[in-house]
Design an enzyme around this catalytic site. Structure first.
Site, short mmCIF file in Angstrom:
data_model
loop_
_atom_site.label_atom_id
_atom_site.label_comp_id
_atom_site.label_asym_id
_atom_site.label_seq_id
_atom_site.Cartn_x
_atom_site.Cartn_y
_atom_site.Cartn_z
CD GLU A 156 -8.39 -5.18 16.47
OE1 GLU A 156 -9.52 -4.85 16.12
OE2 GLU A 156 -7.51 -5.53 15.67
CB ALA B 42 1.75 -1.32 4.88
CG ASP C 171 -9.61 -3.61 9.95
OD1 ASP C 171 -9.97 -2.43 10.14
OD2 ASP C 171 -8.42 -3.96 9.89
P1 NAD Z 1 -1.65 2.02 5.08
O1 NAD Z 1 -1.97 3.19 5.94
O2 NAD Z 1 -0.24 1.61 4.90
O3 NAD Z 1 -2.28 2.22 3.62
C1 NAD Z 1 -3.60 2.64 3.42
C2 NAD Z 1 -3.65 3.40 2.08
O4 NAD Z 1 -5.04 3.73 1.84
C3 NAD Z 1 -2.88 4.72 2.10
O5 NAD Z 1 -1.93 4.73 1.04
C4 NAD Z 1 -3.96 5.79 1.92
O6 NAD Z 1 -3.53 6.91 1.18
C5 NAD Z 1 -5.06 5.00 1.19
N1 NAD Z 1 -6.39 5.58 1.29
C6 NAD Z 1 -7.01 6.08 2.39
N2 NAD Z 1 -8.24 6.53 2.06
C7 NAD Z 1 -8.41 6.26 0.74
C8 NAD Z 1 -9.47 6.48 -0.17
N3 NAD Z 1 -10.61 7.07 0.20
N4 NAD Z 1 -9.32 6.08 -1.47
C9 NAD Z 1 -8.15 5.49 -1.88
N5 NAD Z 1 -7.10 5.28 -1.05
C10 NAD Z 1 -7.23 5.66 0.23
O7 NAD Z 1 -2.50 0.81 5.70
P2 NAD Z 1 -2.28 -0.76 5.48
O8 NAD Z 1 -1.36 -1.31 6.51
O9 NAD Z 1 -2.03 -1.01 4.04
O10 NAD Z 1 -3.73 -1.29 5.87
C11 NAD Z 1 -4.83 -0.99 5.04
C12 NAD Z 1 -6.11 -1.36 5.74
O11 NAD Z 1 -6.19 -2.78 5.89
C13 NAD Z 1 -6.23 -0.80 7.16
O12 NAD Z 1 -7.52 -0.26 7.31
C14 NAD Z 1 -6.00 -1.98 8.06
O13 NAD Z 1 -6.67 -1.83 9.29
C15 NAD Z 1 -6.59 -3.08 7.22
N6 NAD Z 1 -6.08 -4.43 7.51
C16 NAD Z 1 -6.98 -5.44 7.48
C17 NAD Z 1 -6.54 -6.73 7.70
C18 NAD Z 1 -7.52 -7.86 7.61
O14 NAD Z 1 -7.17 -8.99 7.97
N7 NAD Z 1 -8.70 -7.64 7.10
C19 NAD Z 1 -5.20 -7.00 7.99
C20 NAD Z 1 -4.30 -5.94 7.99
C21 NAD Z 1 -4.76 -4.65 7.74
#
Ligand code: NAD
Length: 354
Positions: free
Chosen positions: A65, A148, A236
């Protein structure tokens, strides 16, 4: 020092290492608080910004994006991806970098890593929204999805709202253990939970921040008690949501930029004209946040360009007097501006005589 920004063709570059140095020098919680103030300030002058839903290139496993905005004096954009499958090959789900430019000349003022900065700005934005939406008792936060973004969310809610009790859950127990370990000594009381249902017991705030490219049901309706504030961060993208639709139907829903959130947020599950409220109006004092301790409030976070703009603006201000950037030879700068080709010729001559 930022002296080199006076040189027309030199752009300060903030590497990942220097971003970490900057965050650690300032202190993570202070950084989050100060960044939150910049984000709030820009939300409060919402009408000054050029706004457009981000430009998304979707693929089966992810999205890339571009997120541009301008307040007329500065222009910013971020490049960001979202690939939930990436962690399986040792890569991040989300990586990013961004640019802040001078509208008057069009020259970049800053090029920065934004993977760490995105985690900080996402958490700071969630906490800014929560300031207006959490119930009066807001000591305990559940975080579902302990990847993360998770520690940054916890620290922002602590720094800005004083939340100091965490209930963590992830389908991967190792992720929960790592998150709990990373937050040790930060003043939290932490409970590691074995299911989503267990994790929401007694929660005043529920943060969902999972990564899965599907319409997931991280929260069902019966998991959300009266008075809870939901900070839904992980949904998102089109086809990527976290909440059961019934939760949306009984919540007051707050969004960043409706035109983008209707495409990407939890509300993609609702009709296109479903009423939602805008966060900027609450921040600017034009609309009311939480009305009482019984209503369920939802911040349907997707991340909007102004938040990245605020983050770049904050970082630029913080560079002054610090040695946390590298001068980047990014812009061609011939002695005579129209003699670009001549500059290439002279460089060729220098190389042959060297
Ligand atoms: P990441 O991959 O580091 O962590 C995601 C975690 O979610 C993993 O540890 C995974 O095991 C866990 N997970 C997946 N499915 C699950 C479920 N059903 N139940 C419980 N846990 C589950 O990702 P990240 O960098 O932490 O990002 C997390 C999310 O936030 C992503 O979807 C990303 O796109 C979104 N995000 C949104 C914004 C925003 O502004 N809204 C900004 C950054 C990231």
């Amino acid at each position: 020092m930022l002296a080199s920004t006076n040189t027309l063709n030199i752009v300060p570059f903030i590497s990942v290492e220097n971003m970490m140095n900057l965050v650690l020098d300032i202190g993570v919680e202070t950084f989050l608080k100060e960044l939150a103030a910049y984000i709030e300030e820009d939300f409060a002058r919402w009408e000054h910004f050029d706004k457009t839903p981000r430009v998304a290139a979707h693929s089966p496993d992810g999205v890339i994006e571009l997120m541009p905005t301008s307040d007329g004096a500065l222009y910013g954009f971020k490049y960001v991806n979202g690939h939930p499958k990436n962690t399986r090959s040792g890569r991040q789900t989300v990586t990013a970098f961004g640019v802040l430019s001078d509208v008057d000349t069009g020259y970049p003022l800053l090029l920065s890593e934004m993977t760490i900065l995105t985690a900080l700005r996402t958490a700071a934005t969630s906490a800014v929204a929560a300031k207006h939406l959490v119930p009066s008792r807001h000591k305990t936060m559940t975080i579902i999805g302990n990847g993360a973004q998770s520690e940054f969310q916890a620290l922002a809610f602590k720094a800005i709202l004083g939340v100091d009790r965490l209930r963590l859950y992830d389908i991967d127990p190792a992720a929960t253990a790592r998150c709990a370990r990373n937050l040790e000594g930060r003043g939290f009381e932490i409970v590691a939970c074995h299911s989503g249902h267990e994790s929401v017991e007694g929660a005043d705030i529920i943060t969902t921040v999972t990564a899965d490219k599907q319409n997931a049901t991280i929260l069902t309706d019966n998991m959300v008690g009266s008075g809870v504030h939901i900070n839904a961060v992980g949904g998102d993208c089109p086809g990527k949501t976290e909440l059961h639709r019934d939760i949306l139907l009984r919540s007051r829903i707050f969004v960043e930029y409706p035109e983008q959130t209707r495409i990407e947020g939890e509300i993609q599950q609702l009709p296109g004209d479903y009423p939602v409220e805008q966060l900027w109006q609450v921040i600017a004092g034009r609309a009311k946040g939480r009305a009482d301790d019984r209503e369920v409030t939802l911040f349907d976070s997707v991340g909007f360009a102004t938040e990245d703009f605020s983050a770049l603006r904050y970082v630029r201000d913080k560079l002054v007097g610090r040695n946390v950037h590298q001068p980047l030879d990014l812009l061609a700068d011939p002695d005579e501006p129209r003699d670009l080709y001549g500059m290439l010729l002279r460089h060729g001559q220098k190389r042959t005589t060297a």
